[in-house]
Design an enzyme around this catalytic site. Structure first.
Site, PDB file in Angstrom:
ATOM      1  N   ILE A 105       3.333  -0.276   1.205  1.00  0.00           N
ATOM      2  CA  ILE A 105       3.366   0.493   2.455  1.00  0.00           C
ATOM      3  C   ILE A 105       2.196   1.474   2.350  1.00  0.00           C
ATOM      4  O   ILE A 105       1.955   2.061   1.288  1.00  0.00           O
ATOM      5  CB  ILE A 105       4.723   1.219   2.628  1.00  0.00           C
ATOM      6  CG1 ILE A 105       4.788   2.009   3.944  1.00  0.00           C
ATOM      7  CG2 ILE A 105       5.064   2.123   1.454  1.00  0.00           C
ATOM      8  CD1 ILE A 105       6.198   2.555   4.254  1.00  0.00           C
ATOM      9  N   SER A 106       1.439   1.622   3.439  1.00  0.00           N
ATOM     10  CA  SER A 106       0.253   2.489   3.406  1.00  0.00           C
ATOM     11  C   SER A 106       0.636   3.958   3.230  1.00  0.00           C
ATOM     12  O   SER A 106       1.752   4.358   3.542  1.00  0.00           O
ATOM     13  CB  SER A 106      -0.541   2.337   4.702  1.00  0.00           C
ATOM     14  OG  SER A 106      -0.825   0.990   4.955  1.00  0.00           O
ATOM     15  N   MET A 107      -0.325   4.753   2.750  1.00  0.00           N
ATOM     16  CA  MET A 107      -0.133   6.209   2.637  1.00  0.00           C
ATOM     17  C   MET A 107       0.039   6.808   4.020  1.00  0.00           C
ATOM     18  O   MET A 107      -0.696   6.434   4.934  1.00  0.00           O
ATOM     19  CB  MET A 107      -1.399   6.872   2.076  1.00  0.00           C
ATOM     20  CG  MET A 107      -1.683   6.609   0.646  1.00  0.00           C
ATOM     21  SD  MET A 107      -3.362   7.161   0.286  1.00  0.00           S
ATOM     22  CE  MET A 107      -3.127   8.925   0.231  1.00  0.00           C
TER      23      MET A 107
END
Ligand code: SAH
Length: 221
Positions: free
Chosen positions: A67-69
């Protein structure tokens, strides 16, 4: 104190701290910040990482994907300049978190994922959160979604090798914006924004990023 305490929602103070952190990192779009504040990121990360859901960090979601930052989700959402009447395409559904954020900003979101279990889980989470303006599809996002084109906005959340897939460029409507990470021959990734004005395409560099690769085909088939 009940034994169910660990099932309680993550304290609101953590979300507020994250939003302040994003502001400090230069995110100014209040619609994007409000969307980040509204979407429960803890639901999109595996249970074991729930306590870290509001840290500005990537987390594993299985199938070697992440999951992206939050700051990257915010930065990309801001760069896409999404209006509430727009039709948007996302390539790389992953956990579904970026999709949930985009869905609160636009009219209709179409999102494609090549890992069937990730796509199914994301759709289940979006349904549970009653986010009804997203359509998830299992497929190769490099082909885009021709049946729904043109799109006002396109976001790619996996790094393309060298160039943005032509199908995606072709499915971008007039006046449209596309945001995508691009990897060069040395393995350095930059976030780029493409703007279409008729037949003219203009490209801007938005700085360094780090994403998993954009891969062809559906995984496991
Ligand atoms: N937007 C996601 C983060 C995505 S990680 C989130 O908010 O969680 C990148 C995702 O892109 C991975 O799930 C990966 O499987 C997917 N992906 C890579 N290449 C793809 C392709 N050609 N089509 C669709 N999905 C792709």
């Amino acid at each position: 104190m009940t034994g169910d305490r660990h099932r309680d929602a993550v304290p609101a103070s953590r979300k507020i701290r994250l939003v302040l952190d994003l502001r400090r990192k230069g995110v100014t779009d209040t619609r994007v910040l409000a969307a980040i504040e509204r979407i429960p990121r803890e639901k999109f990360v595996p249970d074991t990482f729930r306590d870290r859901a509001y840290e500005d960090t990537t987390l594993p979601i299985g199938h070697h994907q992440t999951i992206s930052m939050p700051s990257v989700v915010a930065r990309m959402s801001e760069a896409l300049q999404v209006g509430e009447r727009m039709k948007v395409l996302e390539v790389g559904t992953g956990s579904g978190y970026q999709a949930a954020v985009l869905a609160t900003l636009c009219r209709r979101l179409y999102t494609i994922e090549r890992h069937p279990p990730l796509a199914e889980r994301a759709q289940g989470l979006l349904d549970a959160l009653k986010i009804t303006n997203v359509t998830t599809r299992i497929g190769d996002g490099m082909l885009g979604w021709p049946q729904q084109a043109p799109f006002d906005r396109i976001m790619v959340t996996a790094a393309a090798d060298g160039r943005i897939p032509q199908n995606l460029v072709d499915q971008l409507g007039d006046g449209g914006l596309l945001v995508a990470p691009l990897e060069d021959a040395e393995g350095h990734q930059r976030l780029v924004r493409l703007r279409r004005d008729g037949h003219v395409l203009r490209r801007e560099d938005l700085g360094p990023v780090r994403f998993v690769p954009l891969l062809p085909g559906v995984a496991g088939r």
